[in-house]
Design an enzyme around this catalytic site. Structure first.
Site, short mmCIF file in Angstrom:
data_model
loop_
_atom_site.label_atom_id
_atom_site.label_comp_id
_atom_site.label_asym_id
_atom_site.label_seq_id
_atom_site.Cartn_x
_atom_site.Cartn_y
_atom_site.Cartn_z
N SER A 126 -26.45 37.49 -83.17
CA SER A 126 -26.55 36.09 -82.76
C SER A 126 -27.26 35.88 -81.33
CB SER A 126 -24.97 35.80 -82.37
OG SER A 126 -24.37 35.78 -83.70
N GLU A 243 -19.95 42.54 -94.47
CA GLU A 243 -18.98 41.88 -93.37
C GLU A 243 -18.17 40.93 -93.75
OE1 GLU A 243 -21.26 40.80 -89.91
OE2 GLU A 243 -19.52 39.77 -88.95
N THR A 359 -20.04 30.65 -90.33
CA THR A 359 -18.89 29.91 -90.26
C THR A 359 -18.57 29.40 -91.66
OG1 THR A 359 -20.41 27.84 -90.16
CG2 THR A 359 -19.93 28.84 -88.03
C1 LIG Z 1 -14.92 36.64 -82.14
C2 LIG Z 1 -16.38 36.60 -82.48
C3 LIG Z 1 -17.13 37.89 -82.52
C4 LIG Z 1 -18.52 37.93 -82.75
N1 LIG Z 1 -18.96 38.94 -82.75
C5 LIG Z 1 -20.51 39.00 -82.81
C6 LIG Z 1 -20.99 40.15 -82.90
O1 LIG Z 1 -20.55 41.10 -82.76
N2 LIG Z 1 -22.54 39.94 -83.07
C7 LIG Z 1 -23.34 38.74 -83.17
O2 LIG Z 1 -24.26 38.91 -83.34
N3 LIG Z 1 -22.54 37.85 -83.44
C8 LIG Z 1 -21.21 37.60 -83.27
N4 LIG Z 1 -20.45 36.65 -83.27
C9 LIG Z 1 -21.19 35.16 -83.33
C10 LIG Z 1 -21.11 34.76 -84.85
O3 LIG Z 1 -21.84 35.19 -85.61
C11 LIG Z 1 -21.63 33.12 -84.54
O4 LIG Z 1 -20.62 32.65 -83.66
C12 LIG Z 1 -21.60 32.36 -85.79
O5 LIG Z 1 -22.70 32.88 -86.58
C13 LIG Z 1 -22.01 31.08 -85.56
O6 LIG Z 1 -23.26 30.80 -84.82
P1 LIG Z 1 -23.14 29.83 -83.43
O7 LIG Z 1 -21.86 30.01 -82.56
O8 LIG Z 1 -24.61 29.78 -82.88
O9 LIG Z 1 -22.83 28.30 -84.02
P2 LIG Z 1 -23.92 27.48 -84.67
O10 LIG Z 1 -24.74 27.95 -85.54
O11 LIG Z 1 -24.54 26.44 -83.53
O12 LIG Z 1 -23.02 26.44 -85.22
C14 LIG Z 1 -22.08 25.41 -84.65
C15 LIG Z 1 -21.35 24.39 -85.48
O13 LIG Z 1 -22.30 23.74 -86.46
C16 LIG Z 1 -22.21 24.06 -87.94
N5 LIG Z 1 -23.35 24.30 -88.71
C17 LIG Z 1 -24.50 24.95 -88.19
N6 LIG Z 1 -25.49 24.94 -89.21
C18 LIG Z 1 -24.72 24.39 -90.19
C19 LIG Z 1 -25.45 23.84 -91.30
N7 LIG Z 1 -26.77 24.55 -91.71
N8 LIG Z 1 -24.55 23.18 -92.24
C20 LIG Z 1 -23.08 22.80 -91.80
N9 LIG Z 1 -22.74 23.02 -90.67
C21 LIG Z 1 -23.65 23.91 -89.77
C22 LIG Z 1 -21.30 25.58 -87.74
O14 LIG Z 1 -20.63 25.63 -88.79
C23 LIG Z 1 -20.32 25.31 -86.25
O15 LIG Z 1 -19.31 24.50 -86.68
C24 LIG Z 1 -19.08 36.41 -83.15
C25 LIG Z 1 -18.27 35.44 -83.12
C26 LIG Z 1 -17.15 35.23 -82.71
C27 LIG Z 1 -16.12 34.03 -82.64
#
Ligand SMILES: Cc1cc2nc3c(=O)[nH]c(=O)nc-3n(C[C@H](O)[C@H](O)[C@H](O)COP(=O)(O)OP(=O)(O)OC[C@H]3O[C@@H](n4cnc5c(N)ncnc54)[C@H](O)[C@@H]3O)c2cc1C
Length: 378
Positions: A126, A243, A359
């Site tokens: 991410s 995963e 998500t």
């Molecule tokens: C506890 C924890 C541990 C983590 N560990 C890691 C790790 O070790 N390595 C790593 O790389 N990442 C890690 N992550 C990150 C995680 O993979 C991302 O938070 C996740 O993929 C969502 O991306 P974002 O946070 O950028 O949210 P965004 O992608 O910006 O999404 C924001 C909101 O928009 C919604 N959304 C986005 N796109 C769409 C779509 N096309 N259709 C419908 N809804 C949509 C999402 O559901 C969400 O509600 C971790 C996250 C958490 C919470």
């Protein structure tokens, strides 16, 4: 449905339960034991018992055991709250990726450390503007002789401060028009390489496992490229399948649930209904995970398994908070030293279940488009 194991598996289950109980007695009971319970010492013990890489081929030092045996051991450890996080990522996905896509040299170089529980790994996927939309990532790796020079930033990198290696997803060439999934590669980056800066992020339950990781002219040997340069997006998607379909996604707060159940007023008809629904959800989730374990689920179905199981975990968190009532607002846990924290902290962690690893919204899109063949949204 009452499920029982044949005698030889039942013996393994008893052994795993006993080991897990002992590990909890020595290292504390942890919520979300696979991500919030970090003990290198316990990881080394798991390695010594052959409980890391249980299903990997014996020629690389793996256990050569069946996926069901691994299921039994990991279920026991996570259910009890034994802190297995230090080895979990590598056991669950880095090792399997290296086994499938890595070179012979990479297998010989990295698998022994993982199997021994000696090396910790983090996942650099991410970025601030690329989470769900992973193909939008911008961290670049530019070839310079027999090295890549990496620049960019990752975020939410769990174990960024403790890991020995980062499994980095980065852009090695500009995407051809409309094909953003191309030009992406996977690199193994030793975390001690000059140019890497790690800044922990404190999450809202007080945990510090995830981090921002900055790469400034970080030089990584080309020999650390895993798989095909510029074509690793499919590898990454496969890694995400590892995963998403596992028992870790169902049991993160199961020990908390048992505490709450013992405390709940089960003469109250509303509570009884809720317990019945949670017990049903737990059993369905376990069957879904078993189906993934036995490779009986359709390709891509882990998106549905993860969604169902993590939404179940959130219902468990709601139930636990209601049972504890105002006490759930207390922040200091009964035993902070053990890492188990308070009910309030556990409740605050629950939103993470349906975010990490993809998500629930995005996984529903995958289910709709790839499994049900519905038209793409937008
Ligand atoms: C506890 C924890 C541990 C983590 N560990 C890691 C790790 O070790 N390595 C790593 O790389 N990442 C890690 N992550 C990150 C995680 O993979 C991302 O938070 C996740 O993929 C969502 O991306 P974002 O946070 O950028 O949210 P965004 O992608 O910006 O999404 C924001 C909101 O928009 C919604 N959304 C986005 N796109 C769409 C779509 N096309 N259709 C419908 N809804 C949509 C999402 O559901 C969400 O509600 C971790 C996250 C958490 C919470």
């Amino acid at each position: 449905m009452e499920m029982s194991w044949p005698a030889e598996l039942e013996a393994l289950r008893e052994e795993a339960d006993a080991f897990a109980a002992d590990a909890v007695a020595r290292f504390g009971r942890h919520d979300d034991a696979w991500i919030n319970g970090y003990s290198r010492e316990l990881s080394r013990e798991l390695g010594a018992r052959g409980w890391i890489g249980m299903t990997w081929p014996t020629e690389y030092g793996g256990g050569g055991r069946t996926p069901i045996e691994r299921f039994i051991v990991t279920e026991a450890l996570i259910d009890a709250g034994a802190p297995i996080a230090a080895s979990w990522f590598a056991d669950r996905q880095m090792g399997p990726s290296i086994l499938v896509y890595g070179t012979e040299e990479q297998k010989r170089a990295y698998l022994p450390g993982i199997l021994a529980g000696d090396t910790g790994w983090c996942i650099g996927m991410s970025e601030p503007d690329a989470g769900s939309d992973l193909a939008g990532l911008r961290t670049s790796a530019v070839r310079d002789g027999d090295e890549f020079v990496v620049n960019g930033q990752k975020i939410w990198t769990s174990f960024g401060t403790t890991a020995d290696y980062c499994y980095l997803i980065c852009r090695t060439s500009a995407p051809p028009d409309g094909k953003r999934h191309l030009g992406i590669s996977e690199l193994i980056v030793p975390m001690q390489t000059p140019g890497i800066t790690v800044k922990p992020i404190v999450d809202m339950h007080g945990g510090r496992h995830f981090c921002e990781v900055y790469f400034d002219d970080v030089r990584v040997p080309v020999a650390n490229l895993v798989g095909v340069e510029g074509e690793s997006f499919k590898q990454t998607m496969r890694q995400l399948e590892h995963e998403r379909g596992g028992i870790d996604r169902l049991l993160s707060n199961h020990a908390r649930y048992r505490d709450a159940l013992a405390k709940a007023d089960t003469t109250d008809p509303i509570v009884r209904q809720e317990v019945a629904a949670l017990e049903t959800g737990y059993r369905i989730g376990r069957l879904l995970v078993l189906r993934e374990t036995l490779k009986q689920a359709p390709a891509g179905f882990s998106a549905a398994t993860k969604t169902f199981c993590t939404e179940h975990e959130q219902r468990v968190a709601d139930f636990v908070a209601r049972v504890y009532g105002p006490d759930a607002l207390l922040w200091d846990g009964p035993d902070p030293a053990s890492g188990s924290g308070s009910v309030g902290q556990a409740f605050c962690y629950a939103p993470a279940y349906t975010i990490m690893g993809g998500t629930a919204n995005v996984l529903r899109n995958i289910l709709a488009e790839r499994l049900l063949g519905l038209p793409r949204a937008g």
